[in-house]
Design a protein around this motif. Structure first.
Motif, PDB file in Angstrom:
ATOM      1  N   GLU A 130       1.831 -16.470   2.718  1.00  0.00           N
ATOM      2  CA  GLU A 130       2.092 -16.324   1.282  1.00  0.00           C
ATOM      3  C   GLU A 130       1.936 -14.873   0.851  1.00  0.00           C
ATOM      4  OE1 GLU A 130       3.182 -18.334  -1.130  1.00  0.00           O
ATOM      5  OE2 GLU A 130       3.589 -19.826   0.407  1.00  0.00           O
ATOM      6  N   GLY A 131       0.932 -14.201   1.408  1.00  0.00           N
ATOM      7  CA  GLY A 131       0.715 -12.799   1.075  1.00  0.00           C
ATOM      8  C   GLY A 131       1.871 -11.923   1.516  1.00  0.00           C
ATOM      9  N   VAL A 132       2.338 -12.143   2.746  1.00  0.00           N
ATOM     10  CA  VAL A 132       3.466 -11.356   3.255  1.00  0.00           C
ATOM     11  C   VAL A 132       4.727 -11.619   2.437  1.00  0.00           C
ATOM     12  CG1 VAL A 132       4.996 -11.001   5.227  1.00  0.00           C
ATOM     13  CG2 VAL A 132       2.541 -11.236   5.588  1.00  0.00           C
ATOM     14  N   LEU A 133       4.992 -12.897   2.174  1.00  0.00           N
ATOM     15  CA  LEU A 133       6.196 -13.251   1.407  1.00  0.00           C
ATOM     16  C   LEU A 133       6.127 -12.706  -0.016  1.00  0.00           C
ATOM     17  CD1 LEU A 133       6.706 -16.933   2.617  1.00  0.00           C
ATOM     18  CD2 LEU A 133       8.078 -14.931   3.226  1.00  0.00           C
ATOM     19  N   GLY A 134       4.926 -12.738  -0.605  1.00  0.00           N
ATOM     20  CA  GLY A 134       4.775 -12.212  -1.960  1.00  0.00           C
ATOM     21  C   GLY A 134       5.055 -10.721  -2.018  1.00  0.00           C
ATOM     22  N   ALA A 135       4.527  -9.980  -1.038  1.00  0.00           N
ATOM     23  CA  ALA A 135       4.766  -8.540  -1.002  1.00  0.00           C
ATOM     24  C   ALA A 135       6.242  -8.237  -0.768  1.00  0.00           C
ATOM     25  CB  ALA A 135       3.911  -7.891   0.091  1.00  0.00           C
ATOM     26  N   ALA A 136       6.850  -8.986   0.161  1.00  0.00           N
ATOM     27  CA  ALA A 136       8.269  -8.768   0.443  1.00  0.00           C
ATOM     28  C   ALA A 136       9.130  -9.074  -0.783  1.00  0.00           C
ATOM     29  CB  ALA A 136       8.697  -9.642   1.625  1.00  0.00           C
ATOM     30  N   ARG A 137       8.762 -10.110  -1.507  1.00  0.00           N
ATOM     31  CA  ARG A 137       9.519 -10.474  -2.711  1.00  0.00           C
ATOM     32  C   ARG A 137       9.413  -9.384  -3.772  1.00  0.00           C
ATOM     33  NH1 ARG A 137       7.944 -15.225  -2.798  1.00  0.00           N
ATOM     34  NH2 ARG A 137       6.076 -14.966  -4.073  1.00  0.00           N
ATOM     35  N   ALA A 138       8.185  -8.845  -3.939  1.00  0.00           N
ATOM     36  CA  ALA A 138       7.988  -7.788  -4.936  1.00  0.00           C
ATOM     37  C   ALA A 138       8.796  -6.545  -4.593  1.00  0.00           C
ATOM     38  CB  ALA A 138       6.498  -7.442  -5.027  1.00  0.00           C
ATOM     39  N   VAL A 139       8.867  -6.218  -3.299  1.00  0.00           N
ATOM     40  CA  VAL A 139       9.647  -5.051  -2.871  1.00  0.00           C
ATOM     41  C   VAL A 139      11.137  -5.298  -3.081  1.00  0.00           C
ATOM     42  CG1 VAL A 139      10.312  -3.657  -0.888  1.00  0.00           C
ATOM     43  CG2 VAL A 139       7.923  -4.267  -1.224  1.00  0.00           C
ATOM     44  N   ALA A 140      11.585  -6.514  -2.707  1.00  0.00           N
ATOM     45  CA  ALA A 140      13.015  -6.822  -2.801  1.00  0.00           C
ATOM     46  C   ALA A 140      13.494  -6.845  -4.249  1.00  0.00           C
ATOM     47  CB  ALA A 140      13.300  -8.165  -2.131  1.00  0.00           C
ATOM     48  N   GLU A 141      12.682  -7.371  -5.149  1.00  0.00           N
ATOM     49  CA  GLU A 141      13.094  -7.457  -6.548  1.00  0.00           C
ATOM     50  C   GLU A 141      13.135  -6.095  -7.215  1.00  0.00           C
ATOM     51  OE1 GLU A 141      10.330 -10.185  -8.178  1.00  0.00           O
ATOM     52  OE2 GLU A 141      11.350 -11.981  -7.397  1.00  0.00           O
ATOM     53  N   MET A 243       1.900  -7.009   6.876  1.00  0.00           N
ATOM     54  CA  MET A 243       1.810  -6.749   5.437  1.00  0.00           C
ATOM     55  C   MET A 243       1.930  -5.255   5.150  1.00  0.00           C
ATOM     56  SD  MET A 243      -0.902  -9.472   3.853  1.00  0.00           S
ATOM     57  CE  MET A 243      -1.968  -9.750   5.235  1.00  0.00           C
ATOM     58  N   ALA A 244       1.310  -4.435   5.988  1.00  0.00           N
ATOM     59  CA  ALA A 244       1.382  -2.986   5.785  1.00  0.00           C
ATOM     60  C   ALA A 244       2.824  -2.495   5.860  1.00  0.00           C
ATOM     61  CB  ALA A 244       0.532  -2.278   6.835  1.00  0.00           C
ATOM     62  N   HIS A 245       3.624  -3.096   6.723  1.00  0.00           N
ATOM     63  CA  HIS A 245       5.004  -2.652   6.904  1.00  0.00           C
ATOM     64  C   HIS A 245       5.887  -2.951   5.704  1.00  0.00           C
ATOM     65  CE1 HIS A 245       4.834  -2.389  11.592  1.00  0.00           C
ATOM     66  NE2 HIS A 245       4.149  -1.444  10.988  1.00  0.00           N
ATOM     67  N   GLN A 246       5.438  -3.843   4.808  1.00  0.00           N
ATOM     68  CA  GLN A 246       6.227  -4.109   3.604  1.00  0.00           C
ATOM     69  C   GLN A 246       6.356  -2.852   2.746  1.00  0.00           C
ATOM     70  OE1 GLN A 246       7.688  -7.137   3.534  1.00  0.00           O
ATOM     71  NE2 GLN A 246       6.552  -7.403   5.462  1.00  0.00           N
ATOM     72  N   VAL A 247       5.369  -1.964   2.844  1.00  0.00           N
ATOM     73  CA  VAL A 247       5.349  -0.756   2.011  1.00  0.00           C
ATOM     74  C   VAL A 247       6.457   0.218   2.443  1.00  0.00           C
ATOM     75  CG1 VAL A 247       3.933   1.238   1.354  1.00  0.00           C
ATOM     76  CG2 VAL A 247       2.915  -1.042   1.480  1.00  0.00           C
ATOM     77  N   ALA A 248       6.859   0.140   3.714  1.00  0.00           N
ATOM     78  CA  ALA A 248       7.886   1.083   4.208  1.00  0.00           C
ATOM     79  C   ALA A 248       9.175   0.973   3.410  1.00  0.00           C
ATOM     80  CB  ALA A 248       8.161   0.824   5.681  1.00  0.00           C
ATOM     81  N   ALA A 249       9.459  -0.211   2.887  1.00  0.00           N
ATOM     82  CA  ALA A 249      10.715  -0.425   2.166  1.00  0.00           C
ATOM     83  C   ALA A 249      10.690   0.160   0.755  1.00  0.00           C
ATOM     84  CB  ALA A 249      11.026  -1.925   2.074  1.00  0.00           C
ATOM     85  N   LEU A 250       9.525   0.648   0.322  1.00  0.00           N
ATOM     86  CA  LEU A 250       9.435   1.199  -1.032  1.00  0.00           C
ATOM     87  C   LEU A 250      10.028   2.601  -1.129  1.00  0.00           C
ATOM     88  CD1 LEU A 250       5.807   0.086  -1.966  1.00  0.00           C
ATOM     89  CD2 LEU A 250       7.953  -0.846  -2.850  1.00  0.00           C
ATOM     90  N   GLY A 251      10.220   3.242   0.029  1.00  0.00           N
ATOM     91  CA  GLY A 251      10.774   4.586   0.007  1.00  0.00           C
ATOM     92  C   GLY A 251       9.738   5.604  -0.427  1.00  0.00           C
ATOM     93  N   SER A 252      10.183   6.709  -0.936  1.00  0.00           N
ATOM     94  CA  SER A 252       9.273   7.811  -1.288  1.00  0.00           C
ATOM     95  C   SER A 252       8.399   7.490  -2.488  1.00  0.00           C
ATOM     96  CB  SER A 252      10.098   9.076  -1.601  1.00  0.00           C
ATOM     97  OG  SER A 252      11.003   8.828  -2.675  1.00  0.00           O
ATOM     98  N   SER A 253       8.749   6.447  -3.259  1.00  0.00           N
ATOM     99  CA  SER A 253       7.936   6.115  -4.432  1.00  0.00           C
ATOM    100  C   SER A 253       6.577   5.584  -4.084  1.00  0.00           C
ATOM    101  CB  SER A 253       8.663   5.050  -5.281  1.00  0.00           C
ATOM    102  OG  SER A 253       8.944   3.894  -4.526  1.00  0.00           O
ATOM    103  N   ALA A 254       6.356   5.156  -2.802  1.00  0.00           N
ATOM    104  CA  ALA A 254       5.038   4.692  -2.405  1.00  0.00           C
ATOM    105  C   ALA A 254       4.072   5.831  -2.304  1.00  0.00           C
ATOM    106  CB  ALA A 254       5.127   3.988  -1.041  1.00  0.00           C
TER     107      ALA A 254
END
Length: 254
Positions: A130-141, A243-254
């Motif tokens: 659930e944690g991984v999916l939640g983070a991925a959803r937040a990044v995708a949206e 879970m840490a890898h979800q942040v990679a999709a945020l780009g430079s804004s992270a």
């Protein structure tokens, strides 16, 4: 935060109360069965007492279950075997019944606790997903601020690894003293693997979880576990990396 299914209520009286009940309940039940001993068979008595042990094991506390098993054996001997009301067994069949009661109770205890652990494992796994999916959803949206996503992921990593703290640092891992957790859940320190299952996470140094975008390390999560020894499983460590890898999709804004 994901909790183990076997977690006890916060009230400090709960665990001692369960253990006291595990000792006293077989006494009370055997005393009641003693009054109807002519109408109830020994096999029925054993089944009733085994049920009490199962109830104690259902709390997830091994000591409570063992106390219930021991108490059941003692009071079965005292109340329900001849000579009655004495800690003596004269009949060979009663000796066999008492032995079977204790052995079955111990076996049932271990089976019940194994099932309890399996249930807890499944609940934790569900929480991690659930944690991984939640983070991925937040990044995708893309509607959640990058800092919020990073903070949420950091908290999830802290929970999964049962650590003290976790924070995100932009840029490559700059300190060679840090232990590094890779995508396979293997922890290395100074180029050597660390046996986390045996010695736990380092308490004298940070653990870094690199965040990669392709071959480039764009940042890392810095995990602290200094207040107590923690022994996250390989599965927990891999979930933390995922879970840490979800942040990679945020780009430079992270």
């Amino acid at each position: 935060m994901t909790r183990s299914v076997s977690a006890w209520p916060s009230a400090t009286w709960w665990r001692p109360a369960v253990r006291v009940a595990a000792v006293l309940t077989p006494l009370v039940v055997c005393a009641i069965l003693f009054t109807v001993r002519d109408q109830v068979t020994a096999a029925t008595d054993v089944l009733v007492l085994v049920l009490l042990v199962v109830a104690a094991a259902a709390t997830g506390d091994r000591l409570a279950a063992l106390l219930a098993a021991f108490s059941a054996g003692v009071w079965f001997d005292f109340f329900l075997t001849e000579p009655y009301l004495r800690f003596v067994i004269a009949d060979a069949e009663d000796i066999e019944a008492t032995t079977l009661l204790v052995v079955i109770s111990l076996a049932v205890t271990e089976i019940a606790l194994w099932g309890y652990r399996q249930q807890g494992r499944e609940a934790r796994r569900s929480g991690y997903l659930e944690g991984v999916l939640g983070a991925a959803r937040a990044v995708a949206e893309g509607t959640t601020p990058a800092k919020t996503v990073v903070d949420v992921v950091a908290r999830q990593i802290t929970d999964v690894l049962e650590a003290d703290d976790c924070r995100y640092v932009a840029g490559p891992v700059g300190d060679v003293r840090f232990a590094v957790l890779d995508h396979d859940g293997v922890l290395t320190r100074n180029g050597r693997p660390v046996d986390v299952d045996r010695i736990g996470l380092p308490v004298d140094e940070y653990v870094a979880i690199p965040v990669r975008r392709g071959a480039e390390v764009v940042g890392y999560f810095l995990v602290t576990a200094v207040s107590h020894a923690v022994f996250p499983t390989r599965e927990q460590r891999r979930f933390a990396v995922l879970m840490a890898h979800q942040v990679a999709a945020l780009g430079s804004s992270a």
